[in-house]
Design a protein around this motif. Structure first.
Motif, PDB file in Angstrom:
ATOM      1  N   TYR A   1      -0.623  33.487  39.494  1.00 18.89           N
ATOM      2  CA  TYR A   1       0.225  34.228  40.426  1.00 18.89           C
ATOM      3  C   TYR A   1       0.438  35.672  39.979  1.00 18.89           C
ATOM      4  O   TYR A   1       0.582  36.572  40.813  1.00 18.89           O
ATOM      5  N   SER A   2       0.451  35.894  38.681  1.00 20.75           N
ATOM      6  CA  SER A   2       0.680  37.252  38.176  1.00 20.75           C
ATOM      7  C   SER A   2      -0.393  38.225  38.663  1.00 20.75           C
ATOM      8  O   SER A   2      -0.156  39.435  38.740  1.00 20.75           O
ATOM      9  N   PHE A   3      -1.578  37.703  39.034  1.00 17.90           N
ATOM     10  CA  PHE A   3      -2.664  38.563  39.501  1.00 17.90           C
ATOM     11  C   PHE A   3      -2.540  38.897  40.989  1.00 17.90           C
ATOM     12  O   PHE A   3      -3.120  39.877  41.456  1.00 17.90           O
ATOM     13  N   VAL A   4      -1.804  38.074  41.731  1.00 19.52           N
ATOM     14  CA  VAL A   4      -1.670  38.297  43.184  1.00 19.52           C
ATOM     15  C   VAL A   4      -0.246  38.672  43.578  1.00 19.52           C
ATOM     16  O   VAL A   4       0.021  38.954  44.744  1.00 19.52           O
ATOM     17  N   GLU A   5       0.659  38.673  42.594  1.00 21.94           N
ATOM     18  CA  GLU A   5       2.076  38.945  42.870  1.00 21.94           C
ATOM     19  C   GLU A   5       2.273  40.282  43.576  1.00 21.94           C
ATOM     20  O   GLU A   5       3.145  40.424  44.440  1.00 21.94           O
ATOM     21  N   LYS A   6       1.447  41.273  43.236  1.00 21.38           N
ATOM     22  CA  LYS A   6       1.619  42.603  43.819  1.00 21.38           C
ATOM     23  C   LYS A   6       1.352  42.625  45.321  1.00 21.38           C
ATOM     24  O   LYS A   6       1.767  43.547  46.019  1.00 21.38           O
ATOM     25  N   TYR A   7       0.658  41.598  45.816  1.00 24.89           N
ATOM     26  CA  TYR A   7       0.378  41.527  47.247  1.00 24.89           C
ATOM     27  C   TYR A   7       1.455  40.746  48.008  1.00 24.89           C
ATOM     28  O   TYR A   7       1.449  40.719  49.238  1.00 24.89           O
ATOM     29  N   SER A   8       2.357  40.112  47.261  1.00 25.09           N
ATOM     30  CA  SER A   8       3.429  39.332  47.873  1.00 25.09           C
ATOM     31  C   SER A   8       4.594  40.263  48.216  1.00 25.09           C
ATOM     32  O   SER A   8       5.016  41.092  47.398  1.00 25.09           O
ATOM     33  N   ARG A   9       5.134  40.128  49.416  1.00 29.29           N
ATOM     34  CA  ARG A   9       6.192  41.024  49.876  1.00 29.29           C
ATOM     35  C   ARG A   9       7.557  40.559  49.378  1.00 29.29           C
ATOM     36  O   ARG A   9       7.919  39.394  49.508  1.00 29.29           O
ATOM     37  N   ASP A  10       8.322  41.471  48.812  1.00 25.08           N
ATOM     38  CA  ASP A  10       9.678  41.171  48.345  1.00 25.08           C
ATOM     39  C   ASP A  10      10.643  41.240  49.533  1.00 25.08           C
ATOM     40  O   ASP A  10      10.885  42.313  50.084  1.00 25.08           O
TER      41      ASP A  10
ATOM     42  N   GLY B   1       1.644  28.792  48.931  1.00 23.17           N
ATOM     43  CA  GLY B   1       1.203  29.698  49.991  1.00 23.17           C
ATOM     44  C   GLY B   1       2.298  30.661  50.407  1.00 23.17           C
ATOM     45  O   GLY B   1       2.047  31.851  50.636  1.00 23.17           O
ATOM     46  N   ALA B   2       3.539  30.137  50.489  1.00 25.36           N
ATOM     47  CA  ALA B   2       4.668  30.993  50.861  1.00 25.36           C
ATOM     48  C   ALA B   2       4.907  32.072  49.816  1.00 25.36           C
ATOM     49  O   ALA B   2       5.128  33.248  50.158  1.00 25.36           O
ATOM     50  N   TYR B   3       4.833  31.705  48.526  1.00 25.07           N
ATOM     51  CA  TYR B   3       5.083  32.682  47.465  1.00 25.07           C
ATOM     52  C   TYR B   3       4.018  33.777  47.429  1.00 25.07           C
ATOM     53  O   TYR B   3       4.290  34.901  47.007  1.00 25.07           O
ATOM     54  N   MET B   4       2.806  33.443  47.857  1.00 26.34           N
ATOM     55  CA  MET B   4       1.748  34.450  47.893  1.00 26.34           C
ATOM     56  C   MET B   4       1.980  35.465  49.018  1.00 26.34           C
ATOM     57  O   MET B   4       1.549  36.612  48.920  1.00 26.34           O
ATOM     58  N   LEU B   5       2.699  35.027  50.064  1.00 19.94           N
ATOM     59  CA  LEU B   5       2.975  35.914  51.191  1.00 19.94           C
ATOM     60  C   LEU B   5       4.251  36.721  50.983  1.00 19.94           C
ATOM     61  O   LEU B   5       4.303  37.908  51.294  1.00 19.94           O
ATOM     62  N   PHE B   6       5.288  36.063  50.478  1.00 17.65           N
ATOM     63  CA  PHE B   6       6.570  36.746  50.257  1.00 17.65           C
ATOM     64  C   PHE B   6       7.313  36.072  49.112  1.00 17.65           C
ATOM     65  O   PHE B   6       7.030  34.924  48.764  1.00 17.65           O
ATOM     66  N   HIS B   7       8.237  36.800  48.521  1.00 18.01           N
ATOM     67  CA  HIS B   7       9.038  36.215  47.446  1.00 18.01           C
ATOM     68  C   HIS B   7      10.471  36.729  47.506  1.00 18.01           C
ATOM     69  O   HIS B   7      10.753  37.788  48.058  1.00 18.01           O
ATOM     70  N   VAL B   8      11.351  35.930  46.946  1.00 16.25           N
ATOM     71  CA  VAL B   8      12.778  36.249  46.863  1.00 16.25           C
ATOM     72  C   VAL B   8      13.216  36.006  45.425  1.00 16.25           C
ATOM     73  O   VAL B   8      12.836  34.999  44.826  1.00 16.25           O
ATOM     74  N   TYR B   9      14.008  36.903  44.883  1.00 10.24           N
ATOM     75  CA  TYR B   9      14.465  36.743  43.508  1.00 10.24           C
ATOM     76  C   TYR B   9      15.738  35.916  43.441  1.00 10.24           C
ATOM     77  O   TYR B   9      16.552  35.916  44.364  1.00 10.24           O
ATOM     78  N   ALA B  10      15.897  35.210  42.336  1.00 14.25           N
ATOM     79  CA  ALA B  10      17.043  34.322  42.141  1.00 14.25           C
ATOM     80  C   ALA B  10      18.346  35.115  42.064  1.00 14.25           C
ATOM     81  O   ALA B  10      18.347  36.288  41.674  1.00 14.25           O
ATOM     82  N   PRO B  11      19.472  34.489  42.407  1.00 20.35           N
ATOM     83  CA  PRO B  11      20.777  35.179  42.395  1.00 20.35           C
ATOM     84  C   PRO B  11      21.117  35.825  41.046  1.00 20.35           C
ATOM     85  O   PRO B  11      21.557  36.971  41.001  1.00 20.35           O
ATOM     86  N   HIS B  12      20.909  35.082  39.962  1.00 16.13           N
ATOM     87  CA  HIS B  12      21.277  35.633  38.644  1.00 16.13           C
ATOM     88  C   HIS B  12      20.411  36.838  38.294  1.00 16.13           C
ATOM     89  O   HIS B  12      20.845  37.743  37.573  1.00 16.13           O
TER      90      HIS B  12
END
Length: 248
Positions: free
Chosen positions: A22-31, A109-120
């Motif tokens: 995932y670290s290689f494709v993370e930059k393509y995932s939308r925050d 598949g969802a994480y490759m498209l978008f990601h959300v950071y944890a509350p903490h």
């Protein structure tokens, strides 16, 4: 039974491999964390109120902490052992394997498209956590795979709800969503999305059976046992790496 155990090992190994890649494709995932923060029950005071509440009741805090520590890997191992090794329920273990596969594919598949950071992570709150490793990635949040797996375990174990150990495992998995919320690792929407996803997956996998190819039936049992032992050792090794290797 050994072939099915190998299937579970391959599924878990596959997910661990995805977390490394995932670290290689993370930059393509939308925050999309900012969009989530516009929703109710995502404010810093709300998150802090949950964390403060659980800390104010030490027995509850240690229960939540213990549940989270057993967590993702522990809940999978215990459920697979109970269904496949203890009861030798092959039809149910086939359903469970299909459910894990769909959960991994859907969430991955969802994480490759978008990601959300944890509350903490968002609010820089010091919480109990195994650390920022490949096993606890702060952006693998929505939908929560942790909560999806817990809900799938409950659906699968429900058949054995009248058995004391089955009931205990159901109780353990029921505590998972609460532990992730009260310890600041997930938003309310992560848990709800995971539960809804599990319900959908449970519905489409009901009655699924693993078809063992004829060529595999002719393999010597000792060969399968050796493959299983090697697979188990590799999975443990990969798990240790994921637990100890910090994310770059």
């Amino acid at each position: 039974m050994l072939i099915r155990l190998d299937v579970f090992l391959l599924l878990y190994f596959g997910w661990m491999a995805f977390t490394f890649m995932y670290s290689f494709v993370e930059k393509y995932s939308r925050d999309v964390t900012g969009a989530l923060l516009r929703l109710p029950f995502t404010s810093r005071p709300f998150v802090l109120s949950l964390i403060s509440f659980v800390h104010s009741v030490p027995p509850l805090y240690y229960l939540m902490k213990g549940t989270y520590y057993i967590g993702f890997t522990g809940s999978i191992a215990l459920t697979v052992f109970f269904v496949l090794m203890y009861w030798r329920d092959l039809p149910l273990s086939d359903e469970l394997a299909a459910r894990y596969l769909l959960a991994y594919v859907t969430c991955g598949g969802a994480y490759m498209l978008f990601h959300v950071y944890a509350p903490h992570h968002v609010y820089h709150i010091s919480v109990f956590s195994p650390g920022s490793t490949y096993l606890t990635q702060e952006e693998f949040v929505l939908p929560s795979l942790h909560n999806t797996i817990a809900a799938l375990n409950i659906l699968t174990l429900w058949k054995y709800r009248k058995n004391i150990w089955g009931a205990a495992l159901i109780a353990l998995n029921t505590l998972v969503p609460f532990s992730t919320l009260f310890l600041g690792h997930h938003w309310l929407y992560d848990a709800l999305a995971g539960i809804v996803l599990a319900a959908l997956i449970g519905n489409v996998t009901e009655g699924h059976r693993i078809k063992v190819h004829e060529s595999l039936k002719g393999i010597n049992v000792k060969g399968i046992q050796l493959a299983t032992a090697i697979g188990f050792l590799v999975s443990v090794y990969v798990l240790l790496i994921a637990l100890t290797m910090p994310k770059p």
